[in-house]
Enzyme design. Structure first.
Site, PDB file in Angstrom:
ATOM      1  N   LYS A  49       0.847  -1.207   0.000  1.00  0.00           N
ATOM      2  CA  LYS A  49       0.000   0.000   0.000  1.00  0.00           C
ATOM      3  C   LYS A  49       0.878   1.250   0.000  1.00  0.00           C
ATOM      4  O   LYS A  49       2.089   1.176   0.281  1.00  0.00           O
ATOM      5  CB  LYS A  49      -0.918  -0.026   1.228  1.00  0.00           C
ATOM      6  CG  LYS A  49      -0.190  -0.053   2.568  1.00  0.00           C
ATOM      7  CD  LYS A  49      -1.150  -0.431   3.707  1.00  0.00           C
ATOM      8  CE  LYS A  49      -0.420  -0.455   5.031  1.00  0.00           C
ATOM      9  NZ  LYS A  49      -1.254  -1.057   6.097  1.00  0.00           N
ATOM     10  N   TYR A 273      16.166  30.049   9.818  1.00  0.00           N
ATOM     11  CA  TYR A 273      14.919  30.678  10.290  1.00  0.00           C
ATOM     12  C   TYR A 273      14.869  30.713  11.812  1.00  0.00           C
ATOM     13  O   TYR A 273      15.295  29.767  12.487  1.00  0.00           O
ATOM     14  CB  TYR A 273      13.708  29.893   9.796  1.00  0.00           C
ATOM     15  CG  TYR A 273      13.349  30.164   8.355  1.00  0.00           C
ATOM     16  CD1 TYR A 273      12.995  31.447   7.930  1.00  0.00           C
ATOM     17  CD2 TYR A 273      13.345  29.140   7.427  1.00  0.00           C
ATOM     18  CE1 TYR A 273      12.654  31.696   6.610  1.00  0.00           C
ATOM     19  CE2 TYR A 273      13.001  29.367   6.103  1.00  0.00           C
ATOM     20  CZ  TYR A 273      12.656  30.651   5.705  1.00  0.00           C
ATOM     21  OH  TYR A 273      12.320  30.877   4.399  1.00  0.00           O
TER      22      TYR A 273
HETATM   23  C1  PLP Z   1      -0.504  -2.017   6.793  1.00  0.00           C
HETATM   24  C2  PLP Z   1      -1.094  -3.327   7.162  1.00  0.00           C
HETATM   25  C3  PLP Z   1      -0.282  -4.479   7.236  1.00  0.00           C
HETATM   26  C4  PLP Z   1       1.231  -4.409   7.146  1.00  0.00           C
HETATM   27  O1  PLP Z   1       1.728  -3.939   8.371  1.00  0.00           O
HETATM   28  P1  PLP Z   1       3.297  -3.785   8.669  1.00  0.00           P
HETATM   29  O2  PLP Z   1       3.348  -3.379  10.087  1.00  0.00           O
HETATM   30  O3  PLP Z   1       3.794  -2.724   7.745  1.00  0.00           O
HETATM   31  O4  PLP Z   1       3.925  -5.098   8.402  1.00  0.00           O
HETATM   32  C5  PLP Z   1      -0.892  -5.701   7.451  1.00  0.00           C
HETATM   33  N1  PLP Z   1      -2.254  -5.788   7.606  1.00  0.00           N
HETATM   34  C6  PLP Z   1      -3.045  -4.702   7.569  1.00  0.00           C
HETATM   35  C7  PLP Z   1      -4.504  -4.869   7.775  1.00  0.00           C
HETATM   36  C8  PLP Z   1      -2.495  -3.435   7.365  1.00  0.00           C
HETATM   37  O5  PLP Z   1      -3.297  -2.356   7.365  1.00  0.00           O
END
Ligand code: PLP
Length: 380
Positions: A49, A273
């Site tokens: 994702k 800044y």
């Molecule tokens: C993002 C996600 C994962 C992966 O999690 P990591 O901690 O990056 O390994 C797995 N299952 C779900 C439902 C997620 O939202």
């Protein structure tokens, strides 16, 4: 010698790059194999994702497929389309699941593109079962039950309803029953065992199906947490899944920023800044072309070092939109010249170290990596 970007490189050419982000696809493949070894004989899916956690799904997904990954998870529908087109001819039969479920797109789009929703509510189960009836065939999906995250997935009362009326699943091919851990990165947290128990109970109450529970950190909680399919993301990309132990994963990225100017400060002055940082006369300050617009978070102001070869160089003053300042007074002039690159993320300072300094997690550092970097992919 500066070279121009090859066909694999994206963004500005190296010659014009303010910073170079190197993404080691061989390290990602190695991490996949490492997780698979930890899971053996359980199957290892991959979570890609958010553009493969910011690293570029177009290159990362095919590399993972080459390492043997067959099951992919995205959050959004269009991310799943990107995975499909990235895999193209390499892996036309990949199984892709959309975590955000039927809310992520019109229902006919899932069917039309051969993508699997993760069903997160009784309403979604009803809609998918109806789509199956209309299609005249069973339709695949994952079924997400909430065991303590209270974010997505069937809440307890909906699980009760479904357990009492499993006919609601008619026409749905439940490829996986899944749930998600809230505290897997804290091995001793009592919610881990509690969620495990709730998940096992949910499994007993529903028609038999393969199960998926562990994210990256969950894999390292032990075999009880593995079930039939694990869903790691962050660990593939080098984030430490076991924060209280040494990182078992290989580092994946290196970020190098280019020095634009080196200035000699002859009298006590301030830098940047807010005039937040004082430097004595005789200081030398290197200005580097990376800033918070590149995801180099402003809260890192005054808090981290960069590295020039083996030597550490502190960041001084505020991170600006496009620039940071480094105190290079301790280095000989020839060690830090305009045009040289300094390491901001690399072997001396990994993603997790930068995240700690920023008061966040490696996930956020990765997914914030900017679009202005010249990206170089190694291997694949
Ligand atoms: C993002 C996600 C994962 C992966 O999690 P990591 O901690 O990056 O390994 C797995 N299952 C779900 C439902 C997620 O939202």
């Amino acid at each position: 010698m500066a070279r121009t970007g090859g066909p694999d490189d994206t963004g500005p050419t190296r010659a014009r790059a303010s910073a170079v982000l190197t993404i080691d696809l061989e390290a990602i493949k190695k991490n996949y194999r490492r997780l698979r070894q930890e899971l053996r004989p359980v199957t290892c899916a991959v979570v890609v994702k958010a553009n493969a956690y910011g690293l570029g799904v177009a290159r990362v997904a095919p590399a993972l497929a080459k390492a043997g990954a067959r099951t992919f998870f995205t959050a959004q529908f269009d991310e799943a389309l990107q995975v499909q087109s990235a895999l193209g001819k390499t892996r036309p039969t990949a199984d892709i699941f959309v975590l955000n479920g039927l809310a992520a797109a019109p229902i006919e789009d899932f069917n039309g593109h051969g993508l699997n929703p993760v069903l997160n509510s009784l309403g979604e189960i009803g809609a998918w079962a109806q789509a199956a009836r209309a299609a005249g065939r069973a339709l695949p999906a994952a079924l997400h039950v909430d065991t303590g995250m209270n974010r997505l997935g069937l809440p307890q009362n909906e699980l009760d309803t479904l357990a009492g009326d499993p006919g609601r699943l008619k026409g749905i091919e439940v490829r996986y029953l899944m749930s998600h851990l809230a505290c897997a990165d804290e091995a001793a947290h009592p919610l881990n065992a509690e969620q495990l128990l709730r998940f096992e109970k949910a499994r007993e109450r529903l028609p038999a199906a393969p199960a998926s529970f562990a994210n990256s950190s969950g894999i390292f909680l032990g075999a009880d947490y593995h079930f039939d399919l694990a869903r790691p993301g962050a660990a593939l990309y080098g984030v430490n899944p076991t924060p209280d132990r040494p990182n078992p994963m290989a580092q994946v990225i290196r970020l190098q920023g280019r020095i634009l100017q080196v200035r000699e400060i002859d009298a006590p002055s301030t830098v940047g800044y807010g005039a937040s940082r004082q430097v004595p006369g005789g200081s030398r300050v290197a200005t580097v072309a990376v800033g918070y617009a590149d995801g180099f978070l402003r809260c890192l102001s005054d808090r981290i070092k960069s590295w020039i070869g083996e030597r550490s160089v502190p960041l001084i003053g505020r991170v600006s939109m496009d620039l940071i300042a480094l105190d290079v007074s301790a280095l000989p002039a020839e060690a830090a010249r305009p045009g040289d690159f300094v390491d901001l993320i690399g072997p001396k300072q990994d993603v997790d170290a930068l995240a700690r300094a920023a008061g966040t997690i490696g996930y956020e550092i990765l997914t914030s990596l900017g679009a202005r970097y010249h990206r170089v992919y190694l291997g694949g």
